[in-house]
Design an enzyme around this catalytic site. Structure first.
Site, PDB file in Angstrom:
ATOM      1  N   ASP A  44       0.832  -1.201   0.000  1.00 57.10           N
ATOM      2  CA  ASP A  44       0.000   0.000   0.000  1.00 57.10           C
ATOM      3  C   ASP A  44       0.867   1.251   0.000  1.00 57.10           C
ATOM      4  O   ASP A  44       0.562   2.238  -0.657  1.00 57.10           O
ATOM      5  CB  ASP A  44      -0.898   0.031   1.243  1.00 57.10           C
ATOM      6  CG  ASP A  44      -2.035  -0.975   1.112  1.00 57.10           C
ATOM      7  OD1 ASP A  44      -2.127  -1.616   0.044  1.00 57.10           O
ATOM      8  OD2 ASP A  44      -2.811  -1.104   2.072  1.00 57.10           O
ATOM      9  N   ALA A  45       1.965   1.197   0.770  1.00 62.78           N
ATOM     10  CA  ALA A  45       2.822   2.380   0.881  1.00 62.78           C
ATOM     11  C   ALA A  45       3.414   2.739  -0.481  1.00 62.78           C
ATOM     12  O   ALA A  45       3.450   3.917  -0.863  1.00 62.78           O
ATOM     13  CB  ALA A  45       3.924   2.122   1.896  1.00 62.78           C
ATOM     14  N   TYR A  47       2.178   1.913  -3.408  1.00 66.34           N
ATOM     15  CA  TYR A  47       1.076   2.351  -4.257  1.00 66.34           C
ATOM     16  C   TYR A  47       0.736   3.817  -3.951  1.00 66.34           C
ATOM     17  O   TYR A  47       0.582   4.641  -4.843  1.00 66.34           O
ATOM     18  CB  TYR A  47      -0.135   1.440  -4.027  1.00 66.34           C
ATOM     19  CG  TYR A  47      -1.365   1.899  -4.752  1.00 66.34           C
ATOM     20  CD1 TYR A  47      -2.340   2.638  -4.098  1.00 66.34           C
ATOM     21  CD2 TYR A  47      -1.554   1.603  -6.095  1.00 66.34           C
ATOM     22  CE1 TYR A  47      -3.462   3.082  -4.769  1.00 66.34           C
ATOM     23  CE2 TYR A  47      -2.677   2.041  -6.772  1.00 66.34           C
ATOM     24  CZ  TYR A  47      -3.630   2.776  -6.104  1.00 66.34           C
ATOM     25  OH  TYR A  47      -4.737   3.206  -6.778  1.00 66.34           O
ATOM     26  N   ASP A  48       0.644   4.122  -2.666  1.00 63.76           N
ATOM     27  CA  ASP A  48       0.321   5.495  -2.280  1.00 63.76           C
ATOM     28  C   ASP A  48       1.391   6.458  -2.772  1.00 63.76           C
ATOM     29  O   ASP A  48       1.098   7.590  -3.162  1.00 63.76           O
ATOM     30  CB  ASP A  48       0.170   5.607  -0.762  1.00 63.76           C
ATOM     31  CG  ASP A  48      -1.114   4.943  -0.278  1.00 63.76           C
ATOM     32  OD1 ASP A  48      -2.065   4.854  -1.079  1.00 63.76           O
ATOM     33  OD2 ASP A  48      -1.152   4.508   0.882  1.00 63.76           O
ATOM     34  N   SER A  93     -13.559   7.505  -2.890  1.00 69.12           N
ATOM     35  CA  SER A  93     -12.323   7.136  -2.235  1.00 69.12           C
ATOM     36  C   SER A  93     -11.969   8.221  -1.228  1.00 69.12           C
ATOM     37  O   SER A  93     -12.721   9.181  -1.058  1.00 69.12           O
ATOM     38  CB  SER A  93     -11.276   7.010  -3.319  1.00 69.12           C
ATOM     39  OG  SER A  93     -10.148   6.430  -2.786  1.00 69.12           O
ATOM     40  N   LEU A  94     -10.825   8.083  -0.596  1.00 69.91           N
ATOM     41  CA  LEU A  94     -10.413   9.076   0.393  1.00 69.91           C
ATOM     42  C   LEU A  94      -9.027   9.607   0.049  1.00 69.91           C
ATOM     43  O   LEU A  94      -8.181   8.855  -0.430  1.00 69.91           O
ATOM     44  CB  LEU A  94     -10.342   8.434   1.780  1.00 69.91           C
ATOM     45  CG  LEU A  94     -11.655   8.003   2.433  1.00 69.91           C
ATOM     46  CD1 LEU A  94     -11.377   7.174   3.679  1.00 69.91           C
ATOM     47  CD2 LEU A  94     -12.486   9.227   2.793  1.00 69.91           C
ATOM     48  N   LYS A 129      -9.539   2.829   9.787  1.00 71.83           N
ATOM     49  CA  LYS A 129      -9.773   2.537   8.373  1.00 71.83           C
ATOM     50  C   LYS A 129      -9.613   1.031   8.218  1.00 71.83           C
ATOM     51  O   LYS A 129      -8.511   0.496   8.324  1.00 71.83           O
ATOM     52  CB  LYS A 129      -8.768   3.287   7.501  1.00 71.83           C
ATOM     53  CG  LYS A 129      -8.990   3.075   6.018  1.00 71.83           C
ATOM     54  CD  LYS A 129      -8.142   4.044   5.200  1.00 71.83           C
ATOM     55  CE  LYS A 129      -8.500   4.014   3.738  1.00 71.83           C
ATOM     56  NZ  LYS A 129      -8.275   2.726   3.092  1.00 71.83           N
ATOM     57  N   ASP A 131      -9.243  -2.525   6.667  1.00 72.27           N
ATOM     58  CA  ASP A 131      -8.609  -2.989   5.435  1.00 72.27           C
ATOM     59  C   ASP A 131      -9.382  -4.184   4.877  1.00 72.27           C
ATOM     60  O   ASP A 131      -8.997  -5.336   5.033  1.00 72.27           O
ATOM     61  CB  ASP A 131      -7.157  -3.374   5.726  1.00 72.27           C
ATOM     62  CG  ASP A 131      -6.338  -3.472   4.452  1.00 72.27           C
ATOM     63  OD1 ASP A 131      -6.871  -3.126   3.376  1.00 72.27           O
ATOM     64  OD2 ASP A 131      -5.178  -3.892   4.533  1.00 72.27           O
ATOM     65  N   ARG A 150     -17.793  -2.093  -4.727  1.00 69.79           N
ATOM     66  CA  ARG A 150     -17.514  -0.751  -5.203  1.00 69.79           C
ATOM     67  C   ARG A 150     -17.248  -0.716  -6.700  1.00 69.79           C
ATOM     68  O   ARG A 150     -17.658   0.209  -7.394  1.00 69.79           O
ATOM     69  CB  ARG A 150     -16.309  -0.180  -4.462  1.00 69.79           C
ATOM     70  CG  ARG A 150     -16.002   1.221  -4.941  1.00 69.79           C
ATOM     71  CD  ARG A 150     -15.073   1.931  -4.021  1.00 69.79           C
ATOM     72  NE  ARG A 150     -13.690   1.573  -4.285  1.00 69.79           N
ATOM     73  CZ  ARG A 150     -12.667   2.273  -3.861  1.00 69.79           C
ATOM     74  NH1 ARG A 150     -12.856   3.352  -3.141  1.00 69.79           N
ATOM     75  NH2 ARG A 150     -11.438   1.894  -4.132  1.00 69.79           N
ATOM     76  N   LYS A 302     -13.490  12.515   9.721  1.00 75.36           N
ATOM     77  CA  LYS A 302     -14.602  13.083   8.946  1.00 75.36           C
ATOM     78  C   LYS A 302     -15.167  14.281   9.693  1.00 75.36           C
ATOM     79  O   LYS A 302     -15.252  14.258  10.931  1.00 75.36           O
ATOM     80  CB  LYS A 302     -15.717  12.047   8.772  1.00 75.36           C
ATOM     81  CG  LYS A 302     -15.290  10.795   8.021  1.00 75.36           C
ATOM     82  CD  LYS A 302     -16.338   9.687   8.047  1.00 75.36           C
ATOM     83  CE  LYS A 302     -15.762   8.417   7.424  1.00 75.36           C
ATOM     84  NZ  LYS A 302     -16.604   7.235   7.633  1.00 75.36           N
ATOM     85  N   CYS A 434      11.000 -37.756   5.148  1.00 75.83           N
ATOM     86  CA  CYS A 434      11.053 -39.179   4.800  1.00 75.83           C
ATOM     87  C   CYS A 434      12.205 -39.528   3.864  1.00 75.83           C
ATOM     88  O   CYS A 434      12.414 -40.695   3.551  1.00 75.83           O
ATOM     89  CB  CYS A 434       9.726 -39.631   4.175  1.00 75.83           C
ATOM     90  SG  CYS A 434       9.458 -39.020   2.502  1.00 75.83           S
ATOM     91  N   CYS A 455       5.192 -41.024   3.336  1.00 75.12           N
ATOM     92  CA  CYS A 455       5.845 -39.916   4.040  1.00 75.12           C
ATOM     93  C   CYS A 455       5.058 -39.571   5.293  1.00 75.12           C
ATOM     94  O   CYS A 455       3.877 -39.237   5.214  1.00 75.12           O
ATOM     95  CB  CYS A 455       5.946 -38.696   3.125  1.00 75.12           C
ATOM     96  SG  CYS A 455       6.565 -37.234   3.986  1.00 75.12           S
TER      97      CYS A 455
HETATM   98  S1  IVH Z   1     -15.460   6.532   4.518  1.00 81.59           S
HETATM   99  C1  IVH Z   1     -16.909   9.060   0.942  1.00 81.59           C
HETATM  100  N1  IVH Z   1     -14.627   5.117   6.557  1.00 81.59           N
HETATM  101  O1  IVH Z   1     -11.408   3.182   2.488  1.00 81.59           O
HETATM  102  C2  IVH Z   1     -15.972   8.346   1.864  1.00 81.59           C
HETATM  103  N2  IVH Z   1     -13.958   4.460   4.386  1.00 81.59           N
HETATM  104  O2  IVH Z   1      -9.795   4.809   0.696  1.00 81.59           O
HETATM  105  C3  IVH Z   1     -16.388   6.976   2.089  1.00 81.59           C
HETATM  106  N3  IVH Z   1     -12.620   2.417   4.359  1.00 81.59           N
HETATM  107  O3  IVH Z   1     -13.572   3.024  -0.249  1.00 81.59           O
HETATM  108  C4  IVH Z   1     -15.407   6.185   2.806  1.00 81.59           C
HETATM  109  N4  IVH Z   1     -12.633   2.077   6.510  1.00 81.59           N
HETATM  110  O4  IVH Z   1     -13.466   1.017   1.344  1.00 81.59           O
HETATM  111  C5  IVH Z   1     -14.605   5.262   5.224  1.00 81.59           C
HETATM  112  N5  IVH Z   1     -14.019   3.899   8.435  1.00 81.59           N
HETATM  113  C6  IVH Z   1     -14.000   4.069   7.127  1.00 81.59           C
HETATM  114  C7  IVH Z   1     -13.327   3.192   6.285  1.00 81.59           C
HETATM  115  C8  IVH Z   1     -13.318   3.419   4.915  1.00 81.59           C
HETATM  116  C9  IVH Z   1     -12.223   1.629   5.339  1.00 81.59           C
HETATM  117  C10 IVH Z   1     -12.291   2.224   2.940  1.00 81.59           C
HETATM  118  C11 IVH Z   1     -13.463   2.266   2.013  1.00 81.59           C
HETATM  119  C12 IVH Z   1     -13.155   3.347   1.027  1.00 81.59           C
HETATM  120  C13 IVH Z   1     -11.664   3.434   1.136  1.00 81.59           C
HETATM  121  C14 IVH Z   1     -11.178   4.792   0.745  1.00 81.59           C
END
Ligand code: IVH
Length: 709
Positions: A44-45, A47-48, A93-94, A129, A131, A150, A302, A434, A455
């Site tokens: 992930d790191a 990729y990010d 996504s976030l 978050k 996974d 999704r 959020k 064996c 075996c």
């Molecule tokens: S909120 C509009 N809350 O992370 C925002 N996402 O990188 C909606 N995810 O597609 C996402 N835990 O699959 C939210 N507590 C959490 C989350 C979460 C995992 C995932 C989710 C999202 C992805 C975004």
């Protein structure tokens, strides 16, 4: 590992354009690997880092943003197999934060956007978050109607049938719910369930998942919901899509409502009043991370007030009002003290690193996977060098990596700290248990012990497999118990399980005096074993642990033969090489899903006298129940059907799953045994053959009418 990047300021337009082109392709490939195939190739790191680089270049050169830029889309296109569902509200996504400063900036950005000063009150929520993979659940009048993955954010896959078998997902909501409510959240698998699943799969020679996320994704996207039902999936609700009326005025209030409606919500979710408090909560979650029992890869913040969320809106693929504060990838440096070779049920030799114990992300690690001979030598699956060709030697100082993965990996080696006497690792070419030769098959990276039934390591693994959940599933007789009985010589072969009471249970005197056993547990064990003397044919076939024969194939085989005797007779006939044509072998290969490899494994297994002795000994102890067709009142029960040509109303996979659910057998080619051929446009030789054999032929529409779909 990503390459070092040149600072953006030093680049010209042409270089940036070229790099953006490269990044678009690279990120698309990783998206497809991650979302489309559930098999990510980079951490992930990393990729990010690619995404961040793309964002940085685009920020500096907005004119060069490509139409196919990764910043304009989310995830990967949906893969086929399931009907598609358009999300009425897109699944987004976030954005990411990687440091405490990034979080402070996030807060400042929001305040700026809303015209708030640093002193104005502004509340946030923070929560782990998860996974896993996100799922959208549509409820109408409190009833679950559609579950969709999704996909690319706009269009996902309809996995409703599978969602219906996940315990955490309510089929009906409790209490007063909006008429239309799309609940969004994450499907995931706990560490314990993941480990058990992999153990079971490994024993069955089936796919071993790299991490719980892949296991969850693979389990949810099964065409056969029975398989999903056998996989322990969980679900946390954390967001929503379309709603006929709001749940509450705040994020935290809405999530509390979701909980009242019957969803699992995360206990670590809390409300905070400043960026400092958010960061403090992040560090608390980070500390507790290792003991949560499931994978998380960061903390999501959020804005709590939904009115403010609405005002803040979205930027391309992510909401402005939320951000994911990611954890750093977890690595640690330690010494490779030894390499142990484990022998699996099918003889595969797996190298395991014995490490000087080290803490990686809060977990003490003393073993890590080394995959196979090539991996140790510095070669990847494609024969290309990995780690720039650096091999691993006993005594080396190595980098251990643990991210999402429950099984840590040895990722790299520090050559500067290699002891001068360290020698290249010589992978054994005989079985350490064996002594039988353990050659590599052509094109395979795995060495396999050829000891077969002789075996002891394979014998023990076979026993463990036989008692596993998908096979015999005896209460009180798991892998651990089997191993002790085996070590003491009480159980040598699977049939001995059914002789345990006869041999050691007289007056319970022996078993109840063993450590860990009392009168009650001994009585229970014997009763549980008696109970399993009657066994379903598919479980038995699966339980034998024949290579390449997993749960699904076992079910298919059981469905294709009337009973056990017919199956065994057919297997005997397949081994007959005298005749010019072997009808039994043809029939076997004609079963959908049985290819050359599996057929060869079956034929080989039943032709092996040692295996046959074990099987015969076992089946004498058992009453074997043939597999009844799934549905007895469907018009196609027991019929053998073949699909050919293009199907226009569903995918081939869906057609097949549907036919099987109605009790039909789906075959790959037309023979005298075929009952119905379903021919779409473009049908060729199979249609011709069916006509020659005067087999009933239907169009796709006629088939749909017949099965009443
Ligand atoms: S909120 C509009 N809350 O992370 C925002 N996402 O990188 C909606 N995810 O597609 C996402 N835990 O699959 C939210 N507590 C959490 C989350 C979460 C995992 C995932 C989710 C999202 C992805 C975004």
């Amino acid at each position: 590992m990503s390459q070092p990047h040149l600072p953006v300021e030093t680049l010209g337009e042409a270089e940036v354009a070229a790099e953006l082109t490269h990044l678009a392709a690279e990120i698309a490939r990783h998206d497809e690997a991650y979302h489309g195939k559930d098999a990510p190739e980079v951490s992930d790191a990393d990729y990010d880092a690619l995404r961040r680089r793309n964002d940085a270049l685009e920020a500096a050169f907005p004119a060069l943003i490509r139409d196919d830029s990764p910043s304009k889309r989310v995830g990967a296109p949906v893969s086929s197999g399931f009907p598609k569902v358009r999300h009425e509200a897109p699944m987004l996504s976030l954005g990411n934060a990687f440091s405490d400063e990034d979080v402070a900036e996030f807060d400042q950005r929001i305040r700026r956007f809303l015209g708030l000063t640093a002193d104005d009150a502004l509340a946030y929520t923070a929560e782990p978050k998860i996974d896993g993979l996100s799922l959208s659940l549509r409820y109408e009048k409190g009833e679950l109607k559609v579950a969709a993955t999704r996909g690319d954010g706009q269009e996902g896959e309809n996995v409703t049938r599978n969602a219906l078998v996940v315990e955490d997902i309510p089929k009906r909501l409790t209490g007063d719910a909006p008429d239309v409510l799309e609940v969004r959240g994450e499907v995931y698998m706990s560490h314990a369930d993941f480990a058990a699943l992999n153990e079971r799969n490994e024993a069955a020679g089936q796919k071993v998942f790299a991490n719980p996320r892949n296991a969850a994704a693979g389990s949810l996207r099964q065409l056969d919901s029975n398989i999903t039902a056998s996989r322990p999936l969980k679900f946390f609700a954390y967001a929503w899509g379309v709603l006929s009326e709001p749940l509450a005025g705040t994020q935290s209030g809405s999530v509390a409502r979701l909980k009242e409606l019957g969803f699992q919500t995360n206990n670590y979710m809390a409300r905070f009043k400043s960026a400092d408090e958010l960061v403090a909560h992040y560090h608390k979650i980070e500390t507790d991370r290792a003991s949560l029992g499931y994978d998380i890869d960061g903390v999501v913040y959020k804005v709590d007030d939904l009115n403010l969320q609405r005002r803040l809106g979205f930027v391309s693929r992510a909401p402005r009002w939320a951000i994911a504060h990611k954890f750093a990838a977890e690595t640690a440096v330690t010494v490779l003290e030894g390499i142990d070779i484990q022998v699996g049920r099918t003889g595969a030799l797996s190298p395991v690193a014995r490490l000087k114990p080290v803490t990686v992300g809060g977990v003490v690690v003393s073993n890590a996977t080394l995959h196979n001979e090539d991996y140790i030598a510095g070669l990847g699956g494609d024969g290309q060098p990995i780690r720039e060709g650096r091999d691993l030697r006993i005594g080396d100082t190595v980098v251990v990596y643990r991210a999402g993965d429950v099984i840590p990996k040895v990722m790299d080696v520090d050559l500067e700290r290699r002891p001068t006497e360290a020698e290249p690792y010589a992978f054994p070419d005989t079985c350490p248990e064996c002594g039988s030769p353990a050659p590599r098959e052509a094109g395979e990276a795995i060495r396999r012990c050829t000891g077969g039934m002789t075996c002891p390591a394979q014998a023990l693994e076979r026993l463990k497999h036989f008692v596993s959940r998908a096979a015999l599933d005896i209460d009180g007789l798991g892998a651990k118990q089997v191993e002790t009985f085996w070590k003491d010589g009480w159980i040598a072969d699977i049939a001995d399980i059914f002789r345990l009471q006869e041999n050691y249970g007289s007056g319970l005197s022996q078993l109840k005096n063993r450590e860990g056993w009392g009168e009650q547990s001994a009585t229970n064990l014997f009763a549980a074993i008696e109970d399993k003397r009657t066994i379903d044919m598919d479980r038995l076939i699966f339980g034998l642990g024949i290579r390449h024969v997993g749960e699904t194939s076992a079910r298919m085989l059981a469905r294709s033969y009337d009973d056990w005797d017919a199956f065994i007779a057919a297997m005997d006939e397949t081994a007959d090489t005298e005749a010019e044509t072997n009808a039994a072998l043809e029939n076997l290969m004609n079963i959908d899903g049985v290819g050359d490899t599996m057929a060869a494994a079956l034929v080989g297994f039943f032709a092996d006298p040692a295996a046959r002795a074990i099987v015969n000994d076992l089946t004498e102890q058992l009453t074997i129940v043939p597999l009844e067709a799934a549905q007895t009142d469907s018009p196609v029960v027991g019929k053998t059907v073949v699909f050919t040509g293009t199907l226009e109303r569903m995918t081939r996979a869906e057609a097949k799953a549907g036919a099987e659910a109605l009790g039909a057998k789906v075959a790959g080619s037309v023979s005298k045994k075929t009952d119905i051929l379903i021919a779409g446009p473009g049908a060729g030789s199979k249609l011709k053959k069916a006509e020659d054999l005067e087999i009933e032929t239907l169009t796709e529409d006629e088939w749909i009418v017949l099965i009443g779909a």
